[in-house]
Design a protein around this motif. Sequence first.
Motif, PDB file in Angstrom:
ATOM      1  N   LEU A 244    -128.767 -80.259 111.421  1.00  0.00           N
ATOM      2  CA  LEU A 244    -127.923 -80.993 112.358  1.00  0.00           C
ATOM      3  C   LEU A 244    -126.454 -80.814 112.020  1.00  0.00           C
ATOM      4  CD1 LEU A 244    -129.886 -84.342 112.785  1.00  0.00           C
ATOM      5  CD2 LEU A 244    -129.325 -82.738 114.598  1.00  0.00           C
ATOM      6  N   THR A 245    -126.128 -80.919 110.732  1.00  0.00           N
ATOM      7  CA  THR A 245    -124.732 -80.802 110.306  1.00  0.00           C
ATOM      8  C   THR A 245    -124.193 -79.407 110.535  1.00  0.00           C
ATOM      9  OG1 THR A 245    -125.140 -82.470 108.608  1.00  0.00           O
ATOM     10  CG2 THR A 245    -123.162 -81.136 108.370  1.00  0.00           C
ATOM     11  N   ILE A 246    -124.993 -78.388 110.170  1.00  0.00           N
ATOM     12  CA  ILE A 246    -124.541 -76.998 110.314  1.00  0.00           C
ATOM     13  C   ILE A 246    -124.349 -76.624 111.776  1.00  0.00           C
ATOM     14  CG2 ILE A 246    -125.209 -74.589 109.961  1.00  0.00           C
ATOM     15  CD1 ILE A 246    -126.655 -75.539 107.403  1.00  0.00           C
ATOM     16  N   LEU A 247    -125.333 -76.978 112.610  1.00  0.00           N
ATOM     17  CA  LEU A 247    -125.238 -76.624 114.025  1.00  0.00           C
ATOM     18  C   LEU A 247    -124.113 -77.378 114.726  1.00  0.00           C
ATOM     19  CD1 LEU A 247    -129.005 -76.404 115.050  1.00  0.00           C
ATOM     20  CD2 LEU A 247    -127.411 -74.541 114.633  1.00  0.00           C
ATOM     21  N   ALA A 248    -123.894 -78.644 114.307  1.00  0.00           N
ATOM     22  CA  ALA A 248    -122.812 -79.424 114.919  1.00  0.00           C
ATOM     23  C   ALA A 248    -121.458 -78.843 114.574  1.00  0.00           C
ATOM     24  CB  ALA A 248    -122.893 -80.873 114.451  1.00  0.00           C
ATOM     25  N   ALA A 249    -121.349 -78.252 113.385  1.00  0.00           N
ATOM     26  CA  ALA A 249    -120.077 -77.665 112.962  1.00  0.00           C
ATOM     27  C   ALA A 249    -119.830 -76.309 113.599  1.00  0.00           C
ATOM     28  CB  ALA A 249    -120.042 -77.535 111.442  1.00  0.00           C
ATOM     29  N   SER A 250    -120.884 -75.706 114.161  1.00  0.00           N
ATOM     30  CA  SER A 250    -120.749 -74.386 114.772  1.00  0.00           C
ATOM     31  C   SER A 250    -120.283 -74.515 116.209  1.00  0.00           C
ATOM     32  CB  SER A 250    -122.094 -73.656 114.733  1.00  0.00           C
ATOM     33  OG  SER A 250    -122.002 -72.432 115.430  1.00  0.00           O
ATOM     34  N   SER A 251    -119.177 -73.934 116.522  1.00  0.00           N
ATOM     35  CA  SER A 251    -118.638 -74.030 117.892  1.00  0.00           C
ATOM     36  C   SER A 251    -119.136 -72.910 118.784  1.00  0.00           C
ATOM     37  CB  SER A 251    -117.103 -73.989 117.846  1.00  0.00           C
ATOM     38  OG  SER A 251    -116.664 -72.785 117.244  1.00  0.00           O
ATOM     39  N   SER A 252    -119.861 -71.934 118.202  1.00  0.00           N
ATOM     40  CA  SER A 252    -120.288 -70.779 118.991  1.00  0.00           C
ATOM     41  C   SER A 252    -121.799 -70.693 119.133  1.00  0.00           C
ATOM     42  CB  SER A 252    -119.785 -69.491 118.323  1.00  0.00           C
ATOM     43  OG  SER A 252    -120.304 -69.381 117.008  1.00  0.00           O
ATOM     44  N   ARG A 253    -122.496 -71.845 118.973  1.00  0.00           N
ATOM     45  CA  ARG A 253    -123.946 -71.796 119.092  1.00  0.00           C
ATOM     46  C   ARG A 253    -124.349 -71.518 120.539  1.00  0.00           C
ATOM     47  NH1 ARG A 253    -122.737 -77.197 119.452  1.00  0.00           N
ATOM     48  NH2 ARG A 253    -123.825 -78.352 121.079  1.00  0.00           N
TER      49      ARG A 253
ATOM     50  N   THR B 226    -131.123 -89.277 131.206  1.00  0.00           N
ATOM     51  CA  THR B 226    -130.649 -88.259 130.274  1.00  0.00           C
ATOM     52  C   THR B 226    -129.155 -88.446 130.005  1.00  0.00           C
ATOM     53  OG1 THR B 226    -130.305 -86.743 132.134  1.00  0.00           O
ATOM     54  CG2 THR B 226    -132.389 -86.580 130.938  1.00  0.00           C
ATOM     55  N   LEU B 227    -128.801 -88.443 128.733  1.00  0.00           N
ATOM     56  CA  LEU B 227    -127.416 -88.679 128.326  1.00  0.00           C
ATOM     57  C   LEU B 227    -126.855 -87.466 127.600  1.00  0.00           C
ATOM     58  CD1 LEU B 227    -127.642 -92.329 126.891  1.00  0.00           C
ATOM     59  CD2 LEU B 227    -127.157 -91.613 129.243  1.00  0.00           C
ATOM     60  N   ASP B 228    -125.547 -87.273 127.761  1.00  0.00           N
ATOM     61  CA  ASP B 228    -124.830 -86.259 127.005  1.00  0.00           C
ATOM     62  C   ASP B 228    -123.418 -86.795 126.770  1.00  0.00           C
ATOM     63  OD1 ASP B 228    -123.442 -85.919 129.410  1.00  0.00           O
ATOM     64  OD2 ASP B 228    -124.715 -84.253 130.044  1.00  0.00           O
ATOM     65  N   GLU B 229    -122.527 -85.944 126.339  1.00  0.00           N
ATOM     66  CA  GLU B 229    -121.168 -86.388 126.008  1.00  0.00           C
ATOM     67  C   GLU B 229    -120.408 -86.894 127.230  1.00  0.00           C
ATOM     68  OE1 GLU B 229    -119.309 -83.150 124.020  1.00  0.00           O
ATOM     69  OE2 GLU B 229    -120.375 -83.483 122.122  1.00  0.00           O
ATOM     70  N   THR B 230    -120.832 -86.511 128.426  1.00  0.00           N
ATOM     71  CA  THR B 230    -120.100 -86.906 129.632  1.00  0.00           C
ATOM     72  C   THR B 230    -120.453 -88.312 130.113  1.00  0.00           C
ATOM     73  OG1 THR B 230    -121.769 -85.968 131.139  1.00  0.00           O
ATOM     74  CG2 THR B 230    -120.021 -84.488 130.355  1.00  0.00           C
TER      75      THR B 230
ATOM     76  N   VAL C  35    -132.225-100.338 129.568  1.00  0.00           N
ATOM     77  CA  VAL C  35    -132.041 -98.985 130.086  1.00  0.00           C
ATOM     78  C   VAL C  35    -132.617 -98.012 129.062  1.00  0.00           C
ATOM     79  CG1 VAL C  35    -130.363 -97.224 130.719  1.00  0.00           C
ATOM     80  CG2 VAL C  35    -130.003 -99.598 131.416  1.00  0.00           C
ATOM     81  N   ALA C  36    -133.569 -97.193 129.474  1.00  0.00           N
ATOM     82  CA  ALA C  36    -134.170 -96.192 128.595  1.00  0.00           C
ATOM     83  C   ALA C  36    -133.481 -94.857 128.809  1.00  0.00           C
ATOM     84  CB  ALA C  36    -135.670 -96.074 128.867  1.00  0.00           C
ATOM     85  N   ALA C  37    -133.092 -94.215 127.715  1.00  0.00           N
ATOM     86  CA  ALA C  37    -132.341 -92.970 127.823  1.00  0.00           C
ATOM     87  C   ALA C  37    -132.735 -92.026 126.694  1.00  0.00           C
ATOM     88  CB  ALA C  37    -130.842 -93.252 127.783  1.00  0.00           C
ATOM     89  N   ALA C  38    -132.295 -90.782 126.819  1.00  0.00           N
ATOM     90  CA  ALA C  38    -132.605 -89.773 125.808  1.00  0.00           C
ATOM     91  C   ALA C  38    -131.444 -88.804 125.656  1.00  0.00           C
ATOM     92  CB  ALA C  38    -133.877 -89.014 126.183  1.00  0.00           C
ATOM     93  N   VAL C  39    -131.274 -88.329 124.430  1.00  0.00           N
ATOM     94  CA  VAL C  39    -130.251 -87.328 124.126  1.00  0.00           C
ATOM     95  C   VAL C  39    -130.947 -86.106 123.539  1.00  0.00           C
ATOM     96  CG1 VAL C  39    -128.251 -86.751 122.695  1.00  0.00           C
ATOM     97  CG2 VAL C  39    -128.436 -89.024 123.725  1.00  0.00           C
ATOM     98  N   ASP C  40    -130.767 -84.949 124.172  1.00  0.00           N
ATOM     99  CA  ASP C  40    -131.323 -83.696 123.664  1.00  0.00           C
ATOM    100  C   ASP C  40    -130.325 -83.115 122.668  1.00  0.00           C
ATOM    101  OD1 ASP C  40    -132.442 -81.277 123.125  1.00  0.00           O
ATOM    102  OD2 ASP C  40    -132.805 -80.723 125.219  1.00  0.00           O
ATOM    103  N   CYS C  41    -130.650 -83.216 121.382  1.00  0.00           N
ATOM    104  CA  CYS C  41    -129.740 -82.754 120.343  1.00  0.00           C
ATOM    105  C   CYS C  41    -129.637 -81.233 120.291  1.00  0.00           C
ATOM    106  CB  CYS C  41    -130.176 -83.295 118.986  1.00  0.00           C
ATOM    107  SG  CYS C  41    -130.174 -85.107 118.906  1.00  0.00           S
TER     108      CYS C  41
ATOM    109  N   ALA D 200    -125.113 -86.673 118.455  1.00  0.00           N
ATOM    110  CA  ALA D 200    -126.082 -87.214 117.503  1.00  0.00           C
ATOM    111  C   ALA D 200    -125.418 -87.547 116.178  1.00  0.00           C
ATOM    112  CB  ALA D 200    -127.220 -86.210 117.287  1.00  0.00           C
ATOM    113  N   ILE D 201    -124.544 -86.678 115.704  1.00  0.00           N
ATOM    114  CA  ILE D 201    -123.841 -86.922 114.450  1.00  0.00           C
ATOM    115  C   ILE D 201    -122.960 -88.162 114.569  1.00  0.00           C
ATOM    116  CG2 ILE D 201    -122.158 -85.998 112.825  1.00  0.00           C
ATOM    117  CD1 ILE D 201    -124.871 -84.637 112.688  1.00  0.00           C
ATOM    118  N   GLN D 202    -122.281 -88.326 115.705  1.00  0.00           N
ATOM    119  CA  GLN D 202    -121.429 -89.499 115.924  1.00  0.00           C
ATOM    120  C   GLN D 202    -122.227 -90.788 115.882  1.00  0.00           C
ATOM    121  OE1 GLN D 202    -119.319 -88.904 119.621  1.00  0.00           O
ATOM    122  NE2 GLN D 202    -118.387 -86.988 118.923  1.00  0.00           N
ATOM    123  N   CYS D 203    -123.491 -90.729 116.275  1.00  0.00           N
ATOM    124  CA  CYS D 203    -124.355 -91.916 116.279  1.00  0.00           C
ATOM    125  C   CYS D 203    -125.115 -92.078 114.959  1.00  0.00           C
ATOM    126  CB  CYS D 203    -125.344 -91.829 117.440  1.00  0.00           C
ATOM    127  SG  CYS D 203    -124.585 -91.883 119.067  1.00  0.00           S
TER     128      CYS D 203
END
Length: 209
Positions: free
Chosen positions: A22-31, A59-63, A108-114, A121-124
């Motif tokens: 999670l940490t490595i992929l979150a730090a990668s801006s070119s995934r 479904t939730l995302d950053e937006t 409210v039931a929701a999901a985040v696809d990491c 996910a890291i922020q939470c």
Amino acid sequence: MSATDTPVDDDDDDNYIQGLLLTILAASSSRPSATGGEDDDDSKNVGWQNVPGGSHVRTLDETNFQETIKGNCCVLVFFHAQWCKYCGPIKPVFADVTASLQGSHCIVAAAVDCTDDLELAIQCNVHVLPTMMFFWNGELRETVQYQGDWSAEDMRLFAVNTSAAVHKPKKVCKIGGVADKKYRGQGKTRKNLKFRKKKIKKKKSVLKQ
């Protein structure tokens, strides 16, 4: 062992590896995008459309994550990813739980696809997948993380009981046979009222003498 049980062996190793991933992929801006092309709102988290009961999962995302958390009193969020071997069997269980919560509970039931939203996910403070969190009062700090078994009944009870605890009045007192919420300063006012009545009675007794 049921399909929703997480194997006991190698749990610590899996959690450690997932945390690093999670940490490595979150730090990668070119995934690369999980869909193989450019990210767009229509392609994110489409997997819930084919899951029975998945229509009740938002479904939730950053937006829209912040807007959803702040705009609702109670939000149950399931964090998952396509590469997580435990998430797949639990997705239909979560969908079934969300369907059972409809109508009778203000959750409210929701999901985040990491796979797509690792930074979120890291922020939470999500360090392992799957993770389920209960958010309330529109605050990211006001959360309870689910720690039970990944069974439909345990997950549903967690959501219902946490919601009930959030909405429970801090103190209740009976007035004239009716239970009322005790608000700040209310008890003090009643004490003063009783004290005044006692003083009035004393004055009346003195005047009679």
